[in-house]
Design an enzyme around this catalytic site. Structure first.
Site, PDB file in Angstrom:
ATOM      1  N   SER A   7       0.836  -1.204   0.000  1.00 49.80           N
ATOM      2  CA  SER A   7       0.000   0.000   0.000  1.00 49.80           C
ATOM      3  C   SER A   7       0.865   1.245   0.000  1.00 49.80           C
ATOM      4  CB  SER A   7      -0.897   0.016   1.230  1.00 49.80           C
ATOM      5  OG  SER A   7      -1.510   1.282   1.374  1.00 49.80           O
ATOM      6  N   HIS A  32      -1.168  -1.225  -4.275  1.00 50.18           N
ATOM      7  CA  HIS A  32      -2.456  -0.946  -3.630  1.00 50.18           C
ATOM      8  C   HIS A  32      -2.567   0.558  -3.404  1.00 50.18           C
ATOM      9  CE1 HIS A  32      -6.034  -2.338  -1.493  1.00 50.18           C
ATOM     10  NE2 HIS A  32      -5.793  -1.397  -0.589  1.00 50.18           N
ATOM     11  N   ASP A  34      -4.782   3.457  -1.995  1.00 50.93           N
ATOM     12  CA  ASP A  34      -5.866   3.777  -1.074  1.00 50.93           C
ATOM     13  C   ASP A  34      -6.368   5.200  -1.273  1.00 50.93           C
ATOM     14  OD1 ASP A  34      -6.221   1.405   0.579  1.00 50.93           O
ATOM     15  OD2 ASP A  34      -4.202   1.788   1.319  1.00 50.93           O
ATOM     16  N   MET A  36      -9.064   7.970   0.198  1.00 50.80           N
ATOM     17  CA  MET A  36      -9.911   8.311   1.342  1.00 50.80           C
ATOM     18  C   MET A  36     -10.441   9.730   1.181  1.00 50.80           C
ATOM     19  SD  MET A  36      -7.488   6.914   4.395  1.00 50.80           S
ATOM     20  CE  MET A  36      -6.562   5.396   4.247  1.00 50.80           C
ATOM     21  N   HIS A  65      -8.405   1.099  -4.127  1.00 51.13           N
ATOM     22  CA  HIS A  65      -9.335   0.832  -3.020  1.00 51.13           C
ATOM     23  C   HIS A  65     -10.026   2.147  -2.670  1.00 51.13           C
ATOM     24  CE1 HIS A  65      -9.685  -0.414   1.526  1.00 51.13           C
ATOM     25  NE2 HIS A  65     -10.866  -0.283   0.948  1.00 51.13           N
ATOM     26  N   MET A  67     -12.191   4.244  -0.592  1.00 50.76           N
ATOM     27  CA  MET A  67     -12.829   4.450   0.717  1.00 50.76           C
ATOM     28  C   MET A  67     -13.511   5.805   0.675  1.00 50.76           C
ATOM     29  SD  MET A  67      -9.895   2.855   3.203  1.00 50.76           S
ATOM     30  CE  MET A  67      -8.521   3.126   2.072  1.00 50.76           C
ATOM     31  N   MET A 138     -11.315  -6.232   5.176  1.00 51.65           N
ATOM     32  CA  MET A 138     -10.526  -5.339   6.025  1.00 51.65           C
ATOM     33  C   MET A 138     -10.311  -5.991   7.389  1.00 51.65           C
ATOM     34  SD  MET A 138      -9.826  -2.730   4.170  1.00 51.65           S
ATOM     35  CE  MET A 138      -9.040  -1.784   5.480  1.00 51.65           C
ATOM     36  N   GLY A 143      -9.060   3.600   7.187  1.00 52.97           N
ATOM     37  CA  GLY A 143      -8.830   5.018   7.415  1.00 52.97           C
ATOM     38  C   GLY A 143      -7.400   5.373   7.764  1.00 52.97           C
ATOM     39  N   ASP A 176      -6.535  -6.873   3.904  1.00 51.34           N
ATOM     40  CA  ASP A 176      -5.863  -5.589   4.103  1.00 51.34           C
ATOM     41  C   ASP A 176      -5.996  -5.151   5.547  1.00 51.34           C
ATOM     42  OD1 ASP A 176      -4.848  -3.018   4.000  1.00 51.34           O
ATOM     43  OD2 ASP A 176      -6.360  -2.242   2.621  1.00 51.34           O
ATOM     44  N   SER A 199       3.381  -0.717   5.991  1.00 48.12           N
ATOM     45  CA  SER A 199       4.642  -0.499   6.696  1.00 48.12           C
ATOM     46  C   SER A 199       5.500  -1.759   6.735  1.00 48.12           C
ATOM     47  CB  SER A 199       4.369  -0.011   8.126  1.00 48.12           C
ATOM     48  OG  SER A 199       3.507  -0.906   8.806  1.00 48.12           O
TER      49      SER A 199
END
Length: 217
Positions: A7, A32, A34, A36, A65, A67, A138, A143, A176, A199
């Site tokens: 990610s 990936h 993300d 948001m 993804h 969100m 998830m 978030g 994830d 991470s």
């Protein structure tokens, strides 16, 4: 073989292009991405302009993804910007609108997926399961990166594995949240095909060793 999708939330955005090059060379399968919106989840990340930039700089498979609330509003833009697969949260809109978002993405030649938050039951995946290429579970609250893996989600992964094998064997099962070389073994045993790691990959000096450790857990 288990696929690894680092990610970019955990990457260094000052040199994002080289970070993606590094994970590609280290053996990652997907990127990936993300997104948001600060409404569906309590955080804001990146969007269409960053996706366009990444698409120009890499040929890696980009797993987007979303969100965001009412993703049907933006699915065309994300597909045009370079997504290879777009993942929609089933909680983000009505069933009809999520179906429409899936249909739009497919009409643009993209793969599609649905995502379930930790509190969302497996039955919510059923209306979409035959139409998508991926189901994302998830194992943290969406978030923020760096959260601890929720082991209570493992039975959900196992249930979805059975449902996918029965109804749509070509569909991938992605996990994830809190994935590292320790929790990866649990996900793999439960039936995951793709693991998102932030991470646990970008936070390591040796990304190739990190990816190998997760894949072989």
């Amino acid at each position: 073989m288990l696929k690894i999708a680092p990610s970019i939330l955990s990457a260094d955005f000052a040199c994002l292009g080289s970070e993606i090059d590094e994970i590609k060379n280290a053996g990652a399968d997907y990127v990936h991405f993300d997104v948001m919106d600060g409404a569906f989840v309590p955080n804001i990340s990146v969007g269409i302009p960053v996706l366009k930039s990444i698409r120009k700089s890499t040929d890696m498979f980009i797993d987007v993804h979303l969100m965001i609330e009412r993703p049907v509003r933006y699915v065309k833009q994300f597909c045009s910007a370079g997504a290879d697969l777009v993942n929609f949260h089933v909680e983000a809109d009505s069933r009809e609108n999520i179906m429409e978002a899936i249909s739009i993405a497919k009409s643009m030649g993209k793969k599609t997926g649905i995502t379930l938050k930790p509190a969302t039951g497996v039955q919510e995946a059923l209306p979409f399961l035959k139409d998508v290429d991926m189901v994302l579970v998830m194992t943290v609250e969406p978030g923020f990166g760096g959260q601890s893996f929720m082991r209570q989600q493992l039975p959900k992964i196992e249930q979805l594995r059975k449902m996918i094998d029965e109804l749509n064997p070509r569909c991938e099962l992605e996990v994830d949240g809190g994935v590292d070389e320790d929790t990866a073994a649990l996900c793999k045993k439960a039936g995951a095909d793709v693991l998102v790691a932030g991470s646990a990959v970008f936070g390591k000096a040796d990304r190739a060793a990190a990816i190998k450790a997760i894949r072989e857990a």
